[in-house]
Design an enzyme around this catalytic site. Structure first.
Site, mmCIF file in Angstrom:
data_model
loop_
_atom_site.group_PDB
_atom_site.id
_atom_site.type_symbol
_atom_site.label_atom_id
_atom_site.label_comp_id
_atom_site.label_asym_id
_atom_site.label_seq_id
_atom_site.Cartn_x
_atom_site.Cartn_y
_atom_site.Cartn_z
ATOM 1 N N CYS A 139 1.451 60.336 14.424
ATOM 2 C CA CYS A 139 2.898 60.100 14.334
ATOM 3 C C CYS A 139 3.528 60.950 13.234
ATOM 4 C CB CYS A 139 3.148 58.620 14.089
ATOM 5 S SG CYS A 139 2.104 57.916 12.798
ATOM 6 N N HIS A 218 7.607 55.402 8.661
ATOM 7 C CA HIS A 218 7.248 56.355 7.604
ATOM 8 C C HIS A 218 8.528 57.083 7.191
ATOM 9 C CE1 HIS A 218 2.997 56.055 8.729
ATOM 10 N NE2 HIS A 218 3.253 56.482 9.947
#
Ligand code: NAD
Length: 339
Positions: A139, A218
């Site tokens: 990711c 994130h």
């Protein structure tokens, strides 16, 4: 006839990939394989996905729990055109797929060396046409590639320093931490920089990572030295024309990842997933014409999902043009609507 796609490993990524595949008209879910007869297995049946036990031991557990399966993974693999492997890293299924002569896609927990081909639809769709095995990078890596590739193409990138503030674990996981600490990754560079180079080999990138007690996203702070001069508006314009990058604004009250996920919930997509990389429009700054700073947030559970769908089309050569595949995938998942 739609391509028959098996999903091995039906957790955070696997269940999302299954739903995304089911949303396409040129492929269908042949079945999903799991090790445990848990709530996710029961929901897979309710969604109409044929459920397979990952092996004989797992089959015994499913039987004991009274959860009906369509067979074991071997049966599913043999009757599929391609497997999307969403099992935890190093589960070791490559020999099984090779023996069955079936193509496969792995996720970012695996090393690049497993396939020697790492996939990003915008960058190297063409290179992966007809391949037997590819890996969709993690990711974080996918997030960095999405914004850095267009910058490199338009302005040239001399060097990048990306600091990744990583979520501790996924929202559905109550086992991992940290829950009240900040944990630096003492490896230098963190594995993300070399991982970006598995798709963009000539990009001069260095990465640093720290883990923080959050589960939702994130956050990357990125400093880029550009080869050609640019303005913040010119940079935003390049990203605006690029798929799977979207914008948020501190001025609109999006001050943190919490508001980005609230915005994602308001979009009413499947599972409130945000497949695009969210860049703060008013956090983009260019100093002295060539030094660019920006912030972006990555929804770790979903940004790789559209890449998996495109990788299926590339490997099976269902669609020879990457851009057409991306448009098809994006339309089916509602990507781009929030721009
Ligand atoms: P997960 O733990 O949420 O799901 C894994 C699934 O595989 C579970 O359903 C588990 O029961 C099943 N499983 C476990 N061992 C198995 C086996 N031997 N055979 C078949 N099934 C098995 O994991 P995840 O987060 O979905 O991660 C899967 C892959 O995706 C990893 O490579 C990971 O690095 C990568 N990835 C994860 C994220 C994320 O944020 N979660 C993001 C991008 C990529």
């Amino acid at each position: 006839m739609p391509a028959r796609i098996a999903i091995n490993g039906y957790g955070t990524i696997g269940k999302r990939v299954a739903d995304a595949i089911a949303a396409q008209d040129d492929m269908r879910v042949a079945g999903v394989a799991k090790t445990k007869p848990d709530f996710e297995a029961k929901l897979a049946i309710r969604k109409g996905y044929p459920l397979y036990a990952a092996n004989k031991d797992a089959a015994a557990k499913f039987d004991k729990a009274g959860v009906k399966t369509a067979g074991v993974l071997d049966d599913l693999v043999k009757s599929s055109d391609l497997v999307v492997d969403c099992t935890p890293e190093e589960s070791g299924y490559k020999p099984l797929y090779e023996k069955a002569g079936v193509k496969a896609i792995w996720q970012g927990g695996e090393q690049h060396s497993l396939t020697n081909l790492s996939f990003n639809a915008a960058v190297n769709y063409q290179d992966c046409l007809g391949a037997n095995f590819v890996r969709v990078p993690s990711c974080n890596t996918t997030g960095l590639i999405r914004t850095l590739f267009p910058l490199d193409a338009h302005f040239g990138v001399a060097s990048v320093l990306a600091v990744m503030v990583r979520r501790a674990t996924d929202p559905g996981d109550s086992k991992k931490g940290p829950i009240n600490a900040i944990e630096p990754d003492l490896e230098m560079p963190s594995h993300h920089g070399p991982d970006v180079q598995s798709v963009l080999p000539n990009l001069n990138i260095h990465t640093i990572a720290v883990k923080v007690p959050t589960t939702i996203m994130h956050l990357h702070t990125v400093a880029v030295d550009l080869k050609k001069t640019a303005t913040a508006d010119a940079v935003l314009d390049v990203w605006k024309r690029f798929p799977r990058v979207t914008f948020v604004s501190g001025g609109d009250g999006v001050k943190s990842t919490a508001q980005i996920m609230e915005l994602a919930r308001d979009l009413s997509r499947n599972r409130a997933d945000l497949y695009e990389i969210a860049v703060w429009r008013d956090g983009v700054h260019v100093v002295d014409g060539r030094r660019l700073y920006y912030f972006q947030a990555v929804h770790q559970e979903s940004d790789v999902v559209p890449e998996n769908v495109d990788a299926v089309r590339a490997l099976l050569e269902i669609e020879r043009d990457g851009r057409t595949s991306m448009q098809k995938t994006d339309r089916s998942l509602g990507i781009g609507v929030a721009r």
